[in-house]
Design a protein around this motif. Structure first.
Motif, mmCIF file in Angstrom:
data_model
loop_
_atom_site.group_PDB
_atom_site.id
_atom_site.type_symbol
_atom_site.label_atom_id
_atom_site.label_comp_id
_atom_site.label_asym_id
_atom_site.label_seq_id
_atom_site.Cartn_x
_atom_site.Cartn_y
_atom_site.Cartn_z
ATOM 1 N N SER A 489 0.831 -1.203 0.000
ATOM 2 C CA SER A 489 0.000 0.000 0.000
ATOM 3 C C SER A 489 0.866 1.254 0.000
ATOM 4 N N PRO A 490 0.727 2.121 -1.014
ATOM 5 C CA PRO A 490 1.436 3.405 -0.975
ATOM 6 C C PRO A 490 0.780 4.312 0.049
ATOM 7 N N MET A 491 1.571 4.795 1.000
ATOM 8 C CA MET A 491 1.015 5.637 2.058
ATOM 9 C C MET A 491 1.517 7.073 1.900
ATOM 10 N N ILE A 492 0.583 8.010 1.890
ATOM 11 C CA ILE A 492 0.897 9.440 1.815
ATOM 12 C C ILE A 492 0.809 10.013 3.228
ATOM 13 N N TYR A 493 1.884 10.646 3.694
ATOM 14 C CA TYR A 493 1.810 11.372 4.953
ATOM 15 C C TYR A 493 1.154 12.718 4.676
ATOM 16 N N TYR A 494 0.130 13.032 5.443
ATOM 17 C CA TYR A 494 -0.707 14.198 5.152
ATOM 18 C C TYR A 494 0.159 15.409 4.775
ATOM 19 N N GLY A 495 -0.200 16.058 3.694
ATOM 20 C CA GLY A 495 0.485 17.278 3.291
ATOM 21 C C GLY A 495 1.683 17.080 2.391
ATOM 22 N N ASP A 496 2.195 15.855 2.281
ATOM 23 C CA ASP A 496 3.296 15.643 1.342
ATOM 24 C C ASP A 496 2.849 15.968 -0.073
ATOM 25 N N GLU A 497 1.585 15.647 -0.340
ATOM 26 C CA GLU A 497 1.048 15.929 -1.678
ATOM 27 C C GLU A 497 0.785 17.418 -1.876
ATOM 28 N N ALA A 498 0.853 18.191 -0.800
ATOM 29 C CA ALA A 498 0.620 19.631 -0.884
ATOM 30 C C ALA A 498 1.911 20.434 -0.839
ATOM 31 N N GLY A 499 3.046 19.727 -0.757
ATOM 32 C CA GLY A 499 4.332 20.410 -0.761
ATOM 33 C C GLY A 499 4.788 20.902 0.601
ATOM 34 N N MET A 500 4.331 20.279 1.696
ATOM 35 C CA MET A 500 4.764 20.700 3.023
ATOM 36 C C MET A 500 6.237 20.368 3.232
ATOM 37 N N GLU A 501 6.932 21.258 3.941
ATOM 38 C CA GLU A 501 8.335 21.037 4.227
ATOM 39 C C GLU A 501 8.585 21.139 5.722
ATOM 40 N N GLY A 502 9.794 20.756 6.149
ATOM 41 C CA GLY A 502 10.148 20.819 7.567
ATOM 42 C C GLY A 502 11.023 19.647 7.956
ATOM 43 N N PHE A 503 11.862 19.878 8.950
ATOM 44 C CA PHE A 503 12.734 18.814 9.426
ATOM 45 C C PHE A 503 11.976 17.914 10.419
ATOM 46 N N GLU A 504 12.632 17.475 11.479
ATOM 47 C CA GLU A 504 12.029 16.487 12.364
ATOM 48 C C GLU A 504 10.909 17.067 13.218
ATOM 49 N N ASP A 505 10.259 16.198 14.005
ATOM 50 C CA ASP A 505 9.212 16.577 14.951
ATOM 51 C C ASP A 505 9.679 17.771 15.792
ATOM 52 N N PRO A 506 8.869 18.836 15.902
ATOM 53 C CA PRO A 506 7.501 18.982 15.401
ATOM 54 C C PRO A 506 7.383 19.692 14.053
ATOM 55 N N PHE A 507 8.518 19.951 13.412
ATOM 56 C CA PHE A 507 8.483 20.729 12.165
ATOM 57 C C PHE A 507 7.853 19.935 11.022
ATOM 58 N N ASN A 508 7.801 18.620 11.165
ATOM 59 C CA ASN A 508 7.132 17.764 10.174
ATOM 60 C C ASN A 508 5.648 17.593 10.493
ATOM 61 N N ARG A 509 5.150 18.314 11.502
ATOM 62 C CA ARG A 509 3.768 18.148 11.961
ATOM 63 C C ARG A 509 3.001 19.469 11.937
ATOM 64 N N ALA A 510 3.343 20.316 11.000
ATOM 65 C CA ALA A 510 2.656 21.607 10.888
ATOM 66 C C ALA A 510 1.239 21.397 10.355
ATOM 67 N N PRO A 511 0.349 22.363 10.555
ATOM 68 C CA PRO A 511 -1.015 22.240 10.022
ATOM 69 C C PRO A 511 -1.035 22.192 8.501
ATOM 70 N N PHE A 512 -2.000 21.476 7.960
ATOM 71 C CA PHE A 512 -2.152 21.337 6.511
ATOM 72 C C PHE A 512 -2.409 22.716 5.887
ATOM 73 N N PRO A 513 -1.728 23.017 4.783
ATOM 74 C CA PRO A 513 -1.838 24.374 4.194
ATOM 75 C C PRO A 513 -3.026 24.535 3.261
ATOM 76 N N TRP A 514 -4.224 24.435 3.808
ATOM 77 C CA TRP A 514 -5.414 24.562 2.957
ATOM 78 C C TRP A 514 -5.420 25.920 2.237
ATOM 79 N N GLY A 515 -5.606 25.874 0.926
ATOM 80 C CA GLY A 515 -5.603 27.087 0.124
ATOM 81 C C GLY A 515 -4.230 27.531 -0.320
ATOM 82 N N ARG A 516 -3.189 26.866 0.198
ATOM 83 C CA ARG A 516 -1.810 27.221 -0.153
ATOM 84 C C ARG A 516 -1.052 26.006 -0.700
ATOM 85 N N GLU A 517 -1.777 25.017 -1.182
ATOM 86 C CA GLU A 517 -1.154 23.785 -1.637
ATOM 87 C C GLU A 517 -0.284 24.000 -2.874
ATOM 88 N N ASP A 518 0.704 23.151 -3.025
ATOM 89 C CA ASP A 518 1.498 23.094 -4.259
ATOM 90 C C ASP A 518 0.661 22.309 -5.271
#
Length: 613
Positions: A489-518
């Motif tokens: 099963s290909p698993m998408i971590y929320y927001g990867d498909e929207a172009g979210m960036e960030g290093f380790e926890d908690p920077f990889n756990r930012a809110p989803f960028p609704w309206g600002r997606e890539d």
């Protein structure tokens, strides 16, 4: 002198059947040593590890010559054995010298139960519930944990220690189940079949891995009724729900341990008469106790305690059964290799009894077929335990390839898994490029490392340059194409498909960028999800490698007469690739003729055969 022409465990010429075998299957093994070696006999030595390391020696029978090589065979019976067999070959020369080949791993599994196929065939989407979507700014008053709530959805998560030097993870953004329900059409449009939630039960921290009450949906997320309605709505759209089960430990702030006295009922830290006292191992009550990795805020449960087992999976109203009845379709087991095998088996059995189609996926970071944890070889995928595992070897090796490694290394790593894993586990693996425990994949691929040589303040503030973002996006397109085309099963971590960036926890756990997606990435993932849903070979087809050398990775997925070809060139120079048939690229609509074609640099194809040709 003894090489892969003498024996190759992945070649049916030398070993049949391929890979792991069901218990009771005889395995035929063949050696082809060079006649020039002057060997007079060969013996198979087999160690049955979980049968008190029983050792068998079986003489191999000479079958004649093949060119300049002898051919010797032997049949290894497996009987009712389940576990690992380590086998090797001892050859004796005419001059008395001894040479050995091996050891090799043979996985023998229990195939008495059919594993549901829905998880491995579908696309999974991981949601960190506090950060996906909120429908209101919640009031944390009266909630466990002394929480605070960010008023702006786009603030940075807190990462600095408090006055006591602790990072408490008590800052919330207020994502909720109603917000997820609002976005179900978005997820379905992305091709998602399974929503995998990080923990949703009441807990003091925003990650909710220190459970406070397994019986209660965290009030910031909503109610049990909200959960049931979400499950119903997801099911109506053809999607399933997988919950995160954190059963190795609970929170210091929980109704069971009740370290801060938040709950009115006495917990293990208040009274030895508490029904929860036997769940924990105290070296000095109440302030010294076993905890997960020594973290005081996560007291470890004693999984051998009968009352704890009854609560989690044994009783008719146990946690596993209760939430499956409420609408969940499966469980992902946090730190599965820190749970005793019989505890995992109990969860598996309870799940199947409650819902025959339920699936259990385990968190394991290595090859799960031969993992040793706490001195014990684990039974994760021998049948009756986990139906599949989180595939960190897939992630690690694919990233290494995308960042400049040889495609051959990725192929070899995946072939080792395919050889060691029972088919049900290989095809039910949870494959991914990122999770809540890893830096954002776009950042890793754009920057090239996790930048741990810089301090945390630097990593918190860092944003990729336009050049890094562009490089990360191109690499992510290639990696996600491999992800969606590979078995499991290909698993998408929320927001990867929207172009979210960030290093380790908690920077990889930012809110989803609704309206600002890539949009470029979102459209790419949507096209991959569409292809996965429409092309049967991608969901359940066999795997055959076409090329894995240098910067080119190409493989076929085949089901009956249907074939899909995935090809990636992660290098900076064009490469030629031989196409077996005239094709159309699912991602661009480009038509390609059979025969030699040029695969441009940093380009991926997902090819299907042109109709009528």
């Amino acid at each position: 002198m003894l090489d892969t022409q003498t024996f190759d465990s992945r070649d049916p010429e030398f070993k049949q059947p391929y890979g792991a075998v069901p218990s009771g299957t005889p395995v035929r093994l063949t050696l082809r040593p060079p006649r020039s070696g002057g060997f007079s006999e060969a013996v198979l030595i087999a160690y049955f590890e979980s049968r008190n390391e029983e050792r068998q020696e079986l003489a191999m029978t000479w079958q004649g010559m093949e060119g300049d090589r002898d051919r010797l065979t032997v049949e290894l019976p497996t009987g009712d054995y389940v576990g690992l067999i380590w086998y090797s070959f001892r050859l004796t020369g005419l001059d008395g010298r001894l040479e050995e080949l091996g050891p090799y791993q043979l996985t023998v599994y229990d195939s008495s139960e059919v594993v549901p196929s829905w998880f491995g065939q579908g696309v999974t989407y991981q949601i960190f519930p506090d950060r996906f979507r909120r429908t209101r700014v919640p009031d944390p008053t009266g909630m466990v944990g002394g929480r605070s709530v960010h008023t702006s959805w786009y603030e940075q998560p807190c990462y600095r220690p408090d006055a006591n030097g602790e990072v408490r993870n008590r800052d919330f953004f207020g994502g909720d189940l109603k917000g997820v329900r609002e976005k179900l059409p978005y997820l379905r449009g992305l091709g998602v079949d399974t929503i995998y939630f990080c923990p949703v039960f009441e807990a003091p921290e925003n990650h909710r891995y220190g459970t406070a009450d397994y019986e209660k949906i965290d009030p910031m997320l909503g109610s049990e009724e909200d959960f049931r309605e979400l499950c119903q709505a997801a099911h109506a759209l053809g999607m399933r729900i997988m919950l995160d089960g954190v059963f190795n430990h609970q929170g210091f702030v929980s109704r069971y341990f009740n370290g801060d006295g938040f709950y009115p009922e006495p917990g293990a830290s208040q009274s030895k008469d508490s029904p929860y006292y036997p769940w924990y191992n105290f070296s000095h009550w109440p302030d010294q106790y076993d905890s997960w990795w020594g973290i005081y805020s996560l007291p470890a449960a004693d999984e051998s305690e009968p009352s704890y087992r009854e609560y989690i999976f044994g009783g008719e109203q146990s946690i596993i059964r209760r939430w499956l009845r409420a609408g969940a379709d499966g469980w992902r087991l946090d730190v599965a290799d820190e749970l005793p095998d019989d505890f995992v088996h109990g969860i598996h059995q309870a799940a199947r009894e409650t819902s025959p189609d339920a699936v259990i996926i385990g968190e394991v970071w290595e090859d799960g077929s031969n993992k040793i944890a706490y001195g014990v070889r684990r039974k994760h995928i021998l049948g009756g335990h986990c139906d599949g595992l989180m595939n960190y070897p897939f992630r690690n090796n694919l990233i290494a390839y995308l960042l400049g490694g040889d495609a051959y290394c990725f192929m070899q790593a995946m072939e080792q898994l395919r050889e060691n894993y029972p088919p049900f586990a290989f095809f039910s693996a949870m494959n991914f490029l990122g999770t809540h425990d890893t830096p954002r994949i776009l950042t890793i691929l754009g920057v090239g490392s996790d930048c741990r040589d810089h301090d945390k303040d630097w990593r918190a503030a860092y944003r990729m340059t336009p050049e890094q973002a562009s490089l990360g996006r191109r690499r992510l397109k290639l990696g996600s194409l491999v992800l969606f085309a590979f078995p499991g099963s290909p698993m998408i971590y929320y927001g990867d498909e929207a172009g979210m960036e960030g290093f380790e926890d908690p920077f990889n756990r930012a809110p989803f960028p609704w309206g600002r997606e890539d949009r470029e990435l979102t459209d790419w993932y949507t096209a991959l999800g569409k292809a996965r849903g429409e092309l049967a070979p991608l969901r359940e087809g066999d795997l055959r490698w076409l090329r894995a050398r240098g910067r080119v990775l190409a493989f076929l997925r085949t089901k009956e007469e249907q074939e899909v070809l995935a090809a990636v060139n992660a290098g900076d120079a064009p490469e030629t690739l031989e196409l077996p048939w005239p094709a159309v690229d699912c991602m661009t609509g480009t038509a390609l003729e059979a025969g030699e074609q040029t695969l441009p640099p940093m380009t991926g194809w997902l090819l299907v055969k042109q109709k009528g040709r």
